[in-house]
Design a protein around this motif. Structure first.
Motif, PDB file in Angstrom:
ATOM      1  N   SER A 103       0.867  -1.176   0.000  1.00 22.92           N
ATOM      2  CA  SER A 103       0.000   0.000   0.000  1.00 22.92           C
ATOM      3  C   SER A 103       0.899   1.220   0.000  1.00 22.92           C
ATOM      4  O   SER A 103       2.107   1.119   0.245  1.00 22.92           O
ATOM      5  CB  SER A 103      -0.929   0.024   1.221  1.00 22.92           C
ATOM      6  OG  SER A 103      -0.216   0.339   2.403  1.00 22.92           O
ATOM      7  N   TYR A 105       1.068   3.383   2.169  1.00 23.06           N
ATOM      8  CA  TYR A 105       1.565   3.597   3.529  1.00 23.06           C
ATOM      9  C   TYR A 105       2.726   2.660   3.842  1.00 23.06           C
ATOM     10  O   TYR A 105       3.763   3.092   4.338  1.00 23.06           O
ATOM     11  CB  TYR A 105       0.426   3.389   4.527  1.00 23.06           C
ATOM     12  CG  TYR A 105       0.792   3.686   5.963  1.00 23.06           C
ATOM     13  CD1 TYR A 105       0.831   4.993   6.434  1.00 23.06           C
ATOM     14  CD2 TYR A 105       1.086   2.662   6.854  1.00 23.06           C
ATOM     15  CE1 TYR A 105       1.155   5.268   7.755  1.00 23.06           C
ATOM     16  CE2 TYR A 105       1.409   2.923   8.169  1.00 23.06           C
ATOM     17  CZ  TYR A 105       1.439   4.241   8.622  1.00 23.06           C
ATOM     18  OH  TYR A 105       1.769   4.503   9.924  1.00 23.06           O
ATOM     19  N   THR A 106       2.568   1.368   3.547  1.00 25.26           N
ATOM     20  CA  THR A 106       3.599   0.392   3.902  1.00 25.26           C
ATOM     21  C   THR A 106       4.820   0.474   2.999  1.00 25.26           C
ATOM     22  O   THR A 106       5.884  -0.036   3.345  1.00 25.26           O
ATOM     23  CB  THR A 106       3.036  -1.043   3.851  1.00 25.26           C
ATOM     24  OG1 THR A 106       2.495  -1.294   2.536  1.00 25.26           O
ATOM     25  CG2 THR A 106       1.937  -1.236   4.877  1.00 25.26           C
ATOM     26  N   PHE A 275      -3.053   2.425   6.935  1.00 25.32           N
ATOM     27  CA  PHE A 275      -3.764   1.157   6.878  1.00 25.32           C
ATOM     28  C   PHE A 275      -5.080   1.184   6.100  1.00 25.32           C
ATOM     29  O   PHE A 275      -5.630   0.128   5.822  1.00 25.32           O
ATOM     30  CB  PHE A 275      -4.013   0.599   8.289  1.00 25.32           C
ATOM     31  CG  PHE A 275      -2.767   0.083   8.945  1.00 25.32           C
ATOM     32  CD1 PHE A 275      -2.237  -1.139   8.586  1.00 25.32           C
ATOM     33  CD2 PHE A 275      -2.106   0.834   9.887  1.00 25.32           C
ATOM     34  CE1 PHE A 275      -1.085  -1.615   9.168  1.00 25.32           C
ATOM     35  CE2 PHE A 275      -0.944   0.372  10.482  1.00 25.32           C
ATOM     36  CZ  PHE A 275      -0.431  -0.856  10.123  1.00 25.32           C
ATOM     37  N   LEU A 278      -4.362  -0.452   2.916  1.00 23.51           N
ATOM     38  CA  LEU A 278      -4.077  -1.880   3.071  1.00 23.51           C
ATOM     39  C   LEU A 278      -5.353  -2.683   3.278  1.00 23.51           C
ATOM     40  O   LEU A 278      -5.555  -3.732   2.664  1.00 23.51           O
ATOM     41  CB  LEU A 278      -3.126  -2.092   4.250  1.00 23.51           C
ATOM     42  CG  LEU A 278      -2.839  -3.545   4.636  1.00 23.51           C
ATOM     43  CD1 LEU A 278      -2.047  -4.238   3.531  1.00 23.51           C
ATOM     44  CD2 LEU A 278      -2.069  -3.611   5.951  1.00 23.51           C
ATOM     45  N   VAL A 279      -6.230  -2.178   4.138  1.00 19.41           N
ATOM     46  CA  VAL A 279      -7.422  -2.936   4.532  1.00 19.41           C
ATOM     47  C   VAL A 279      -8.493  -2.914   3.456  1.00 19.41           C
ATOM     48  O   VAL A 279      -9.094  -3.948   3.126  1.00 19.41           O
ATOM     49  CB  VAL A 279      -7.972  -2.390   5.863  1.00 19.41           C
ATOM     50  CG1 VAL A 279      -9.281  -3.067   6.215  1.00 19.41           C
ATOM     51  CG2 VAL A 279      -6.958  -2.583   6.983  1.00 19.41           C
ATOM     52  N   THR A 329      -7.377   4.626  12.703  1.00 17.90           N
ATOM     53  CA  THR A 329      -7.213   3.708  11.573  1.00 17.90           C
ATOM     54  C   THR A 329      -6.089   2.705  11.828  1.00 17.90           C
ATOM     55  O   THR A 329      -6.163   1.554  11.390  1.00 17.90           O
ATOM     56  CB  THR A 329      -6.929   4.476  10.277  1.00 17.90           C
ATOM     57  OG1 THR A 329      -5.767   5.306  10.450  1.00 17.90           O
ATOM     58  CG2 THR A 329      -8.106   5.355   9.896  1.00 17.90           C
ATOM     59  N   SER A 330      -5.043   3.126  12.538  1.00 19.66           N
ATOM     60  CA  SER A 330      -3.959   2.189  12.862  1.00 19.66           C
ATOM     61  C   SER A 330      -4.441   1.124  13.844  1.00 19.66           C
ATOM     62  O   SER A 330      -4.062  -0.046  13.732  1.00 19.66           O
ATOM     63  CB  SER A 330      -2.770   2.946  13.452  1.00 19.66           C
ATOM     64  OG  SER A 330      -2.191   3.800  12.488  1.00 19.66           O
ATOM     65  N   GLY A 333      -6.210  -1.181  11.661  1.00 20.61           N
ATOM     66  CA  GLY A 333      -5.399  -1.838  10.641  1.00 20.61           C
ATOM     67  C   GLY A 333      -4.380  -2.812  11.172  1.00 20.61           C
ATOM     68  O   GLY A 333      -4.127  -3.844  10.540  1.00 20.61           O
ATOM     69  N   VAL A 334      -3.788  -2.533  12.330  1.00 21.94           N
ATOM     70  CA  VAL A 334      -2.735  -3.414  12.846  1.00 21.94           C
ATOM     71  C   VAL A 334      -3.247  -4.832  13.111  1.00 21.94           C
ATOM     72  O   VAL A 334      -2.613  -5.811  12.683  1.00 21.94           O
ATOM     73  CB  VAL A 334      -2.086  -2.806  14.108  1.00 21.94           C
ATOM     74  CG1 VAL A 334      -1.213  -3.834  14.817  1.00 21.94           C
ATOM     75  CG2 VAL A 334      -1.252  -1.587  13.725  1.00 21.94           C
ATOM     76  N   PHE A 337      -3.646  -6.503   9.805  1.00 21.93           N
ATOM     77  CA  PHE A 337      -2.326  -6.786   9.232  1.00 21.93           C
ATOM     78  C   PHE A 337      -1.758  -8.074   9.828  1.00 21.93           C
ATOM     79  O   PHE A 337      -1.242  -8.942   9.119  1.00 21.93           O
ATOM     80  CB  PHE A 337      -1.409  -5.603   9.526  1.00 21.93           C
ATOM     81  CG  PHE A 337      -0.117  -5.614   8.766  1.00 21.93           C
ATOM     82  CD1 PHE A 337      -0.002  -4.962   7.562  1.00 21.93           C
ATOM     83  CD2 PHE A 337       0.997  -6.270   9.265  1.00 21.93           C
ATOM     84  CE1 PHE A 337       1.187  -4.951   6.861  1.00 21.93           C
ATOM     85  CE2 PHE A 337       2.193  -6.271   8.581  1.00 21.93           C
ATOM     86  CZ  PHE A 337       2.285  -5.610   7.366  1.00 21.93           C
TER      87      PHE A 337
END
Length: 349
Positions: A103, A105-106, A275, A278-279, A329-330, A333-334, A337
């Protein structure tokens, strides 16, 4: 009456198409409800019926109209637009890199935008533009720089997926380190502004900022629509996509340009929000599969809905205060993940 093989294939295709349409309609409906709930939530709670009337322009109490149109509606719509941009950019990254953990972000693109904004806040380094737009412009420029770095460090000649992923991870740590260095030398006032910006916040959203974000998205989406078939073919692998007539290298370059624009303009106005990119694509993939004609729109809708609900949560976690939406959001998302890493058995590159 017996069904042949072609009949069964046609029936399966119609059922899949129907499922995709229902998913898109369901998310669109939830998006409207999430928008109204986001507008209604705040220090002064509003009734959903009053909010719906105000948004629809049907009149109502003057104070409610003022709160909705002057304060809350730009913030709520910005949450939808930013979520859609991040969800769409995440879906593009995961497709062109064939990696479920990719993503913006990552892979350091958001970190690059954050570093560009921090340069303006701490050192005042920006193009000669009005102060209001100095941070957004610098954030977009450094998001583009991060995308370029990912591509060229990853191998401009072959541009393999694994090389691009490794280059992105390296740039993520580089930009985070540079941002931390700026925080060390920043004044207390600038440090507070940088930290607040890096947490992510929708509260400084305005109508001009929203129109700017929507204008960038309206420019990017037609180019993305043009490449939707090529992106679907790319999911078969680089060799098969090339055999079908896809210029894989050119496609990745165009995709990186689109990701740079979408991520840069999203991060520029609201700060770093992790995230979502990602999500959201994984939610879309679980529901409708990899057909990019539906996967990309549903990724955008999923990202918009996720950030809208996160906006509601940020205003309800601590009554009387607004929790930074990037933290919300983290926190969502974590765990996702971690679940993805534990339950996805294949090697990611």
């Amino acid at each position: 009456m017996s069904f042949g093989r072609q009949d069964w294939v046609a029936l399966a295709y119609r059922q899949a198409a129907r499922r995709r349409r229902l998913a898109l309609l369901a998310f669109a409906g939830m998006l409207v409800l999430g928008l109204l709930l986001d507008i209604a939530t705040g220090p002064a709670m509003l009734e959903l019926s009053a909010v719906a009337s105000a948004v629809a322009g049907l009149g109502g109490d003057a104070s409610v109209m003022a709160i909705v149109w002057s304060i809350r509606l730009p913030v709520a719509l910005m949450a939808l637009a930013v979520g859609a941009a991040l969800g769409l950019s995440g879906a593009i990254m995961q497709t062109i890199l064939n990696n479920p953990l990719a993503s913006s972000y990552t892979l350091g693109i958001s970190a690059g935008a954050g570093f560009g904004a921090s340069l303006v806040i701490v050192l005042g380094l920006a193009l000669p533009v009005p102060e209001t737009y100095a941070i957004p412009i610098n954030a977009i420029l450094f998001a583009g720089l991060a995308c370029s770095g990912v591509y060229f460090i990853g191998g401009a000649r072959q541009a393999t997926a694994e090389g691009l992923v490794l280059a992105g991870i390296a740039l993520l740590f580089l930009f985070q380190a540079l941002t931390s260095l700026l925080q060390m030398v920043a004044s207390p006032e600038a440090l507070q502004q940088v930290v607040f910006w890096l947490f992510g916040s929708l509260q400084k959203s305005t109508w001009p900022k929203l129109w700017t974000l929507l204008a960038v998205m309206s420019v990017c989406i037609p180019f993305l629509v043009r490449d939707v078939w090529a992106l679907t073919a790319l999911k078969l692998g680089d060799a098969r996509a090339a055999a079908l007539g896809v210029n894989v290298r050119a496609l990745r370059i165009r995709a990186f340009i689109l990701v740079s624009a979408l991520t840069g303009v999203a991060v520029a106005f609201v700060g770093t929000i992790g995230f979502v990119g990602l999500v959201a694509p994984h939610v879309a993939r679980l529901l409708i599969g990899e057909d990019q004609r539906s996967f990309l729109p549903l990724s955008a809708l999923s990202g918009a809905l996720l950030l809208s609900l996160a906006s509601v949560a940020s205003k309800t976690i601590s009554p009387g205060a607004i929790f930074p939406i990037g933290i919300v959001t983290s926190l969502i998302g974590v765990p996702f993940f971690i679940w993805l890493v534990k339950h996805n058995k294949r090697v990611y590159w």
